[in-house]
Design a protein around this motif. Structure first.
Motif, PDB file in Angstrom:
ATOM      1  N   ASP A 179       0.850  -1.188   0.000  1.00 48.69           N
ATOM      2  CA  ASP A 179       0.000   0.000   0.000  1.00 48.69           C
ATOM      3  C   ASP A 179       0.896   1.252   0.000  1.00 48.69           C
ATOM      4  O   ASP A 179       1.369   1.696   1.048  1.00 48.69           O
ATOM      5  CB  ASP A 179      -0.902  -0.041   1.250  1.00 48.69           C
ATOM      6  CG  ASP A 179      -1.853   1.143   1.303  1.00 48.69           C
ATOM      7  OD1 ASP A 179      -1.666   2.100   0.517  1.00 48.69           O
ATOM      8  OD2 ASP A 179      -2.766   1.105   2.146  1.00 48.69           O
ATOM      9  N   GLU A 196       0.277   4.390  -0.605  1.00 47.44           N
ATOM     10  CA  GLU A 196      -0.261   5.565   0.094  1.00 47.44           C
ATOM     11  C   GLU A 196       0.051   5.507   1.590  1.00 47.44           C
ATOM     12  O   GLU A 196       0.449   6.505   2.183  1.00 47.44           O
ATOM     13  CB  GLU A 196      -1.789   5.664  -0.111  1.00 47.44           C
ATOM     14  CG  GLU A 196      -2.212   6.334  -1.408  1.00 47.44           C
ATOM     15  CD  GLU A 196      -1.756   7.798  -1.547  1.00 47.44           C
ATOM     16  OE1 GLU A 196      -1.456   8.435  -0.513  1.00 47.44           O
ATOM     17  OE2 GLU A 196      -1.677   8.285  -2.691  1.00 47.44           O
ATOM     18  N   ALA A 197      -0.132   4.310   2.169  1.00 45.95           N
ATOM     19  CA  ALA A 197       0.107   4.155   3.612  1.00 45.95           C
ATOM     20  C   ALA A 197       1.585   4.361   3.922  1.00 45.95           C
ATOM     21  O   ALA A 197       1.947   5.048   4.893  1.00 45.95           O
ATOM     22  CB  ALA A 197      -0.342   2.770   4.066  1.00 45.95           C
TER      23      ALA A 197
END
Ligand SMILES: [Zn+2]
Length: 321
Positions: free
Chosen positions: A266, A268-269
């Motif tokens: 992920d 974005e995370a």
């Protein structure tokens, strides 16, 4: 660096098609994690490990030796803090910084950049090269000693000690017992962890590295060079740090590359985790401009035989024999 009109035109053409110049201009999407007045950092969109990041100057330079002194000083002065922040954010004991100069060394982008990998044991990444033969590097060491002695005569702040290999008052260089390939050289600062180095120590390390890899490139007539910094614990390093310099040739068979993670994490995370950590680095005042840590220009002049009478010129031509 004063470039010929032909080279300047080639560079302009290269910039027009450069993905990273487009990202920096805001014309393409990326996962930015860092930006200051000189450089920017973003996630690699095909990461080899979680947190795999790219750091590069905002300006387009094709390879390390094109970096102006101020950019060089800024980038490598900040590097220990960037490594520290990356390790903290990703909660890992080690990191690797990877620079490729030239296609033979695995350079894929025409925009000079540095890969930063968070590292830990069993992370599936191996950036240690293969088994190479020992090379006679006596000419190289002589040249490096001469070039750095000349450097310190123009830029006080250090001194070269007489040595069979290389040693100044901070940095040591030697050929490893088990070289990965022809001309493999390792630089270190004994007893120090890389992320504890201050800005000047890191700059000094990379100044020696930059001269050394240019001399290796010239004297061994290589096609490219890698600078690979392993720090902390990983499959490629036990403790402390080592800066590996490796001349490269087309089809030299060295496996110094990586595969993207099969399952994309992920991004974005990870981006927001890294941004939180890098925020502090980003907002520390920029270092005072130092003229002394020049690298590319002066060496180029030396190598271009603009000082035919000097000791250095002789040392360099000896290294070529
Ligand atoms: Zn570019």
């Amino acid at each position: 660096m004063a470039l010929s009109p032909e080279v300047q035109a080639q560079l302009e053409e290269q910039k027009k098609h450069c993905v990273f110049c487009k990202i920096i201009a805001g014309e393409m999407k990326s996962f930015p994690i860092y930006k200051d007045a000189v450089m920017t950092g973003m996630l690699d969109i095909n990461p080899a490990v979680k947190g795999h990041a790219l750091f590069m100057p905002l300006e387009h330079y094709p390879i390390l030796s094109f970096l102006p002194p101020e950019t060089f000083a800024h980038l490598f002065g900040k590097l220990p803090t960037l490594v520290k922040s990356l390790k903290t954010a990703m909660v890992v004991p080690g990191a690797t910084a990877f620079i490729a100069n030239g296609g033979a060394a695995g350079q894929q982008s025409p925009h000079f950049l540095m890969h930063l990998f968070p590292r830990e044991r069993w992370d599936g990444l191996s950036l240690s090269g293969g088994k190479g033969q020992k090379t006679d590097l006596s000419g190289f060491w002589k040249s490096l000693n001469a070039v750095m002695t000349e450097h310190f005569s123009r830029n006080p702040g250090g001194s070269v000690k007489t040595s069979e290999t290389y040693e100044d008052d901070l940095v040591q260089g030697s050929a490893p017992d088990n070289p990965w390939g022809k001309g493999h050289v390792v630089l270190s600062i004994p007893g120090k962890e890389f992320d504890q180095l201050d800005e000047n120590a890191s700059r000094r390390l990379f100044t020696v590295a930059s001269y050394a890899s240019s001399i290796l490139f010239e004297s061994l007539q290589a096609h490219g060079t890698n600078l690979i910094l392993h720090t902390g614990e990983s499959e490629d390093n036990d403790s402390g740090f080592r800066l590996h310099l490796l001349p490269r040739w087309q089809d030299d068979g060295l496996l110094l590359s990586w595969k993207p993670l099969a399952q994309k994490p992920d991004l974005e995370a990870i981006k927001s985790k890294l941004r939180d950590e890098f925020f502090v680095v980003e907002h520390t005042p920029p270092p005072i401009k130092r003229k002394e840590e020049d690298t590319g220009d002066k060496l180029k002049k030396i190598l271009e035989k603009q000082s035919p009478d000097s000791e250095i010129e002789r040392a360099i031509s000896e290294a070529r024999k």
